[in-house]
Design a protein around this motif. Structure first.
Motif, short mmCIF file in Angstrom:
data_model
loop_
_atom_site.label_atom_id
_atom_site.label_comp_id
_atom_site.label_asym_id
_atom_site.label_seq_id
_atom_site.Cartn_x
_atom_site.Cartn_y
_atom_site.Cartn_z
N ARG A 292 0.83 -1.20 0.00
CA ARG A 292 0.00 0.00 0.00
C ARG A 292 0.87 1.26 0.00
O ARG A 292 1.88 1.35 0.69
N TYR B 237 0.74 5.38 0.56
CA TYR B 237 -0.08 6.50 1.01
C TYR B 237 -0.24 7.52 -0.11
O TYR B 237 0.72 7.84 -0.81
N LYS B 238 -1.47 7.99 -0.27
CA LYS B 238 -1.75 9.00 -1.31
C LYS B 238 -1.02 10.30 -0.99
O LYS B 238 -0.53 10.99 -1.87
N THR B 239 -0.96 10.62 0.28
CA THR B 239 -0.28 11.84 0.69
C THR B 239 1.22 11.71 0.42
O THR B 239 1.83 10.73 0.83
N SER C 262 0.97 18.86 4.76
CA SER C 262 1.12 17.51 4.22
C SER C 262 1.14 16.47 5.35
O SER C 262 0.56 15.40 5.21
N GLN D 96 -2.33 15.92 6.54
CA GLN D 96 -3.06 15.07 5.60
C GLN D 96 -2.67 13.59 5.79
O GLN D 96 -3.52 12.70 5.74
N LEU D 97 -1.38 13.36 6.01
CA LEU D 97 -0.91 11.99 6.23
C LEU D 97 -1.57 11.41 7.50
O LEU D 97 -2.01 10.25 7.51
N GLN E 1 -4.42 12.28 8.80
CA GLN E 1 -5.83 12.00 8.48
C GLN E 1 -5.97 10.70 7.72
O GLN E 1 -6.83 9.87 8.02
N GLU E 2 -5.09 10.54 6.72
CA GLU E 2 -5.17 9.32 5.90
C GLU E 2 -4.94 8.08 6.77
O GLU E 2 -5.61 7.06 6.61
N MET E 3 -4.03 8.21 7.71
CA MET E 3 -3.74 7.07 8.60
C MET E 3 -4.95 6.80 9.49
O MET E 3 -5.35 5.65 9.68
N ASN F 185 -8.07 7.50 8.91
CA ASN F 185 -9.25 7.07 8.13
C ASN F 185 -9.09 5.70 7.52
O ASN F 185 -10.00 5.16 6.92
N LYS F 186 -7.89 5.17 7.60
CA LYS F 186 -7.55 3.94 6.89
C LYS F 186 -8.61 2.85 7.06
O LYS F 186 -9.05 2.57 8.14
#
Ligand SMILES: Nc1ncnc2c1ncn2[C@@H]1O[C@H](COP(=O)(O)OP(=O)(O)O)[C@@H](O)[C@H]1O
Ligand SMILES: [Mg+2]
Length: 279
Positions: A234, A236-238, A268, A271-272, A274-276, A278-279
């Motif tokens: 995987r 990360y999009k960020t 950034s 955002q990382l 948040q992405e973590m 929300n995973k």
């Protein structure tokens, strides 16, 4: 299987569990090792700033500095030469975990610091039994006090890194967007697999995060494509951009969220985080 997981992890809090869309019970990673045996790829910068961004959202976060260089320790404002209770004292059994955890000036953010003494630990532990689990056994005592525990690994695949990987539930791999990005990556993946097979079957790969991305050059985009084509994990999009504020912040002993909260670097890492989450 469900029973097995619950029993094995009965020490964990109830909300460490999450029902996935498929209805399977999955354990959320909260102890994350940030590892890549290459130096200078952004492990420490990611540890400090991801931790600060998680803390900013009211998560209680512990950072563990496992690098004898102690850059995470000084980057969070602690005087690494002055501290007496560090990871080193902890793993040699000379201090208790609660003595070694220090509060930082950032709300919700705690640290288990390190300094150059830690460089000697590997040799001092040579004939200690179960030395792969020393850190894990200590963290078990305090894990339920935190929402996230981030472990900054040294730039090598040594006993300290193995301790990080037996303690962690997942490994986050920062990759610098430069020409030699793939070099050493297969060795890192191999080490993670060995730890999974022999020491910590629950370990997963959290993902790859690209650092020092430079949108003005083709090279960064090429590196990202190349890694995606060659590594089946995987991503990360960020992506963390190259940002001078991120490089300056540690010399002030501050995470980016305090040093320059509106910079591209701060955004950034938010955002990382948040992405973590929300995973
Ligand atoms: N996104 C970034 N933009 C600019 N400089 C960065 C960035 N990430 C890291 N750096 C700088 O690059 C160097 C190496 O980063 P560091 O986080 O210490 O890597 P590692 O812990 O993997 O050795 C440091 O000087 C750091 O300040
Ligand atoms: Mg580092």
């Amino acid at each position: 299987m469900l029973y097995y997981i619950l029993r094995e992890d009965s020490k964990k809090k109830k909300d460490d569990f999450e029902i996935t869309k498929e209805g399977k019970l999955k354990i959320m990673s909260k102890v994350i090792a940030i590892a890549n045996q290459k130096g200078g790829v952004g492990k420490t910068t990611t540890t400090i700033n991801l931790a600060a961004c998680l803390a900013e959202t009211n998560k209680k976060v512990l950072v563990i500095d496992l690098d004898p260089q102690g850059n995470t320790t000084s980057g969070l404002g602690l005087d690494k030469e002055e501290i007496e209770e560090t990871v080193y004292e902890l793993i040699l059994g000379d201090a208790a975990i609660r003595e070694c955890m220090h509060k930082t000036d950032i709300e919700n953010l705690y640290i288990l610091p390190s300094n150059v003494n830690l460089a000697g630990a590997e040799i001092e532990l040579l004939d200690v039994n179960n030395k792969e689990y020393i850190l894990k056994n200590e963290i078990d005592y305090i894990e339920s006090n935190f929402d996230y525990i981030l472990i900054d690994c040294p730039p090598s695949l040594n006993m300290l890194t193995v301790n990080a990987m037996t303690t962690a539930q997942s490994v986050l791999v920062p990759i610098q967007c430069e020409y030699y990005a793939l070099e050493g990556l297969s060795q890192l993946m191999h080490t993670i697999r060995l730890v999974q097979e022999r020491l910590n079957p629950e370990l997963t790969i959290e993902g790859i995060v690209f650092t020092m991305y430079d949108g003005r050059t083709n090279l960064s985009a090429q590196v990202v494509d190349n890694v995606k084509a060659n590594v089946d994990v995987r991503v990360y999009k960020t992506m963390i951009p190259r940002n001078i504020r991120l490089a300056e912040a540690p010399s002030h002993g501050l995470p980016i969220t305090v040093y320059e909260p509106k910079s591209a670097g701060a955004e950034s890492y938010r955002q990382l985080a948040q992405e973590m989450m929300n995973k």
